[in-house]
Write an enzyme that holds these catalytic residues in place. Sequence first.
Site, PDB file in Angstrom:
ATOM      1  N   TRP A 374      -7.870  65.915  79.544  1.00  0.00           N
ATOM      2  CA  TRP A 374      -7.768  67.454  80.206  1.00  0.00           C
ATOM      3  C   TRP A 374      -9.290  67.843  80.328  1.00  0.00           C
ATOM      4  CZ3 TRP A 374      -7.262  72.479  76.997  1.00  0.00           C
ATOM      5  CH2 TRP A 374      -8.013  72.157  75.804  1.00  0.00           C
ATOM      6  N   ASP A 375     -10.233  67.234  79.490  1.00  0.00           N
ATOM      7  CA  ASP A 375     -11.567  67.651  79.726  1.00  0.00           C
ATOM      8  C   ASP A 375     -11.946  67.768  80.944  1.00  0.00           C
ATOM      9  OD1 ASP A 375     -10.811  66.212  77.049  1.00  0.00           O
ATOM     10  OD2 ASP A 375     -13.201  66.220  76.617  1.00  0.00           O
ATOM     11  N   GLU A 507      -5.304  69.747  67.967  1.00  0.00           N
ATOM     12  CA  GLU A 507      -4.878  68.384  67.646  1.00  0.00           C
ATOM     13  C   GLU A 507      -4.467  68.340  66.206  1.00  0.00           C
ATOM     14  OE1 GLU A 507      -8.038  66.128  69.600  1.00  0.00           O
ATOM     15  OE2 GLU A 507      -6.660  65.717  71.122  1.00  0.00           O
ATOM     16  N   LYS A 581      -7.954  73.139  65.077  1.00  0.00           N
ATOM     17  CA  LYS A 581      -9.034  72.253  65.258  1.00  0.00           C
ATOM     18  C   LYS A 581      -9.881  72.792  66.384  1.00  0.00           C
ATOM     19  CE  LYS A 581     -10.620  67.854  67.629  1.00  0.00           C
ATOM     20  NZ  LYS A 581     -10.334  66.923  68.351  1.00  0.00           N
ATOM     21  N   GLN A 582      -9.536  73.728  67.493  1.00  0.00           N
ATOM     22  CA  GLN A 582     -10.352  74.143  68.547  1.00  0.00           C
ATOM     23  C   GLN A 582      -9.451  75.127  69.301  1.00  0.00           C
ATOM     24  OE1 GLN A 582     -10.184  70.152  70.672  1.00  0.00           O
ATOM     25  NE2 GLN A 582      -9.888  71.380  72.244  1.00  0.00           N
TER      26      GLN A 582
END
Length: 847
Positions: A374-375, A507, A581-582
């Site tokens: 997905w980056d 994640e 995580k993010q």
Amino acid sequence: MPNPNVENYSEDSYKQKFLQTRMKIRGLYMALCLTLVLLFINVAAYQTILGDNSKRTKLFAPSDKARKRRQSADVPDISSSPTVFESNRLPMTGNSTIGYTLNTRLMASVGNGHLATTVYSDTIFVNGLYSGDGFKGRSHRAAIPSPNNIRATLPSEGGAVRRFALDVEKGVFFETVRTDQVTLEQRTYAHQYYTRLLVTEVHVTRAQSVMDASDIIIDLTSSPASDGQDFVWDPVSSPSSDSRPRSEVHMYWTPVPSTITLPSSESQISASFITSIDTDQSTAREAFEIGRQFARGDLYPTHLEAWRKVWDAGRIEVEGNLDLQKTINGALYYILSSLPAQNHYGTANQFYGLSPGGLANGKLLQDYQGHSFWDTETWMYPPILLLHPALAKDILSYRIHVRGPAYDRARENGHQGLRFPWESAFTGVEVTPGDICMECRENQQHITGDIAFAARQYVSATRDLGWLKDENGWELIMETARFWKSRPTFNQTRGLYDINGVMPPDEFHHTINNSIYTNVVAKLSMEFANYTACLLGETEETAEEVESWVTDVGNKLYLPEITDENYHPEFEGYPKGELIKQADVILLGYPLMWQMSDQVRRSDLNIYEKVTDRTGPAMTWSMFCVGWLELQEYSKARQMFQDSYSIYVKEPFKVWTEAHQGLGAVNFITGMGGFLQAVLFGYGGFRLHVDRLDLNPVLPPDTDRMKIHGLDYLGSSLDVTVSSDVVTVNVTSLGGDYPLEIRAGDTSYSLQEGLPVQLPRGPASIATTRQDSNRCTPPVAGDGTAGLQGTTWPWVILLSLLVLSTVIYLILMLKRYCATRLSWGKTRRGEGAVPLMQMTDIQEQVS
Ligand SMILES: *[C@@H]1O[C@H](CO)[C@@H](O)[C@H](O)[C@H]1NC(C)=O
Ligand SMILES: *[C@@H]1O[C@H](CO)[C@@H](O)[C@H](O)[C@H]1NC(C)=O
């Protein structure tokens, strides 16, 4: 839009007022201390109310100066040019016992989207060339031994200093050494026009002053990797005895002699070493012949010219902050050098995606093996879309090209449409190593929505109907939406649809139900398919079918309810405070532009900022930066902006690492994408809607001016210049199909080529005036604001009372203090500072 009531009481305005107070009053130490204490109490009170404890992080975070010092600790960049990253040493690794070797992780790379190499590494990588078993997760970029790993040395260099420079404007890596006798310059570049070529040039020039010249012998060494596991060099025609599928790759190169000599009779000598690679033999051969033929002169200028066109077509300029300008240029350079060259010779090969490490990385089990995640669409793609929409289309074309296996993947699980793999390489089958993260492989399904959203943004930016109709764009949009209409399951109890068993962008949570990010991205995908059906004037039958996906499923997707604390839980049953995580929920506000009240946006940012893993990837902080800028929280945004790049950028060549302390994948272009989004969508304030392009710019930290060159919208190219109080929009080329106007407040101006429009800095909106363009109702999705406004007022009143009481208390106290003890010192109004009303009042009372 921010709620003005809350904005007035924000921590920012407190800080600003506090600083101005200190500037104005000398000698009132007691009063000052008390003021400070009171303000602090007040801010703390507000933060408790608003659920903001981020103050702690900010107070104890290292200062900008400390960051800069740390950043420059290793091998500093000594160039003052914004496009040249230069040093007199290369980054090394090792220690005194084992010795030192070149740290290729932190070394510059050159690339043109077809091939790329880390300078002075023994390997070249080629777009779409992978090796290894995809089903076992071992598909990785095939490492081609590089003949261009060439080093040149002069017979005696004495005390001469070597310089190493990556010039991102030219797309060339230079190594130079100058002695009394000669100058040696070596250039390494991936040709931006003849894209099959990797070139190394060695130029030796005798110093003018040398009278009795002699022969000068230059030593050359080259050390390509041994053939390695990825290749079997066959004589060209021999048939393969191996039954496994194999890719052919053809390579032609100039042999490297061990020395070259500058004869005593000559003042100058040059040598070019060319490597040509392609999967097609005649293409590789032809490129090599061209390279040889032009090596005497034309090769270098055509390369420079091609890069010049790239930068002319789109770049971001900031004045007054060299460090930032360099970081921006570096980030754009590394992303662009992994994307197809735009002005190239001959036919282009199919593009095979952007990987977190770029095209110059991705060996077996390193740097995500060159896979696309997905980056690609969520992180690198958005800034590219605004500056180079043709490249954004190339990125989407990759997903379209490998859609076959995505249809199979959906079907295998009993779903319909296109389900894209979490990790993708050459064929488009799932290549995530299951032994490393099975849940990522199976559950991180939001990627299909991320790709659909990227397609939506492409159509919003270009209205490229040709792409929709003739290049499978509509198929991509419709079939990703069809996946989402088939994926949810009906929940009898709630009477709504669930998307169960997913992994959200965070994640740390691997199998959960109703991830809000996933569900929202799914809904947006279905809504946009409905919109596109209208845009294309699809048959009634298709239009009705697609609309039913929205009415029957999209509008009935369960979204975890906003809690009493006015924030979005990350998924059904998310316990507030649990580590993530993010960036996840905060992506609803941007990039997804999910409508919500400022209170909810603020709470989301506050709540998730506290629980996000500090060692997480860079782009998390860019998204917080964008969020805080939306709420006009400039000091918080500034902090997050710093965090989004300063500790990830490695000197001297601005290579990024994925994690802190130089750990994780290199050269992390995902983080660069996030950072460029913080510049464009954060400070630039751009929001690409289906029917318009909004902007609301503010200058990035420590800059005097920002200029976005070549912003593309609906076929026109614009230059947008931002100063502290004015925004100038200048059309440099007007696309004929969609005449544009810019609207700010109640005024609108038509945009004409060469007639710049100047506006006071603030929100504005660019849209087309074309009559038929708003025939279809643009989808607008969000929480809806009902119910939320009501709960705000009590807090606003409470906050106002607190402020008022503080101010009254202050006035009374100061009045008493001043009347008895002191006379006022000289006051001087800070340049550009807002006058501090309550202080002026006091002064009048005293005198
Ligand atoms: C998700 O939903 C399914 C089906 O209702 C249920 O069996 C499962 O326990 C849920 N998982 C979580 C983590 O709540
Ligand atoms: C589908 O698109 C049409 C055309 O733009 C629009 O009028 C309609 O409201 C949309 N339907 C839904 C459910 O959003």
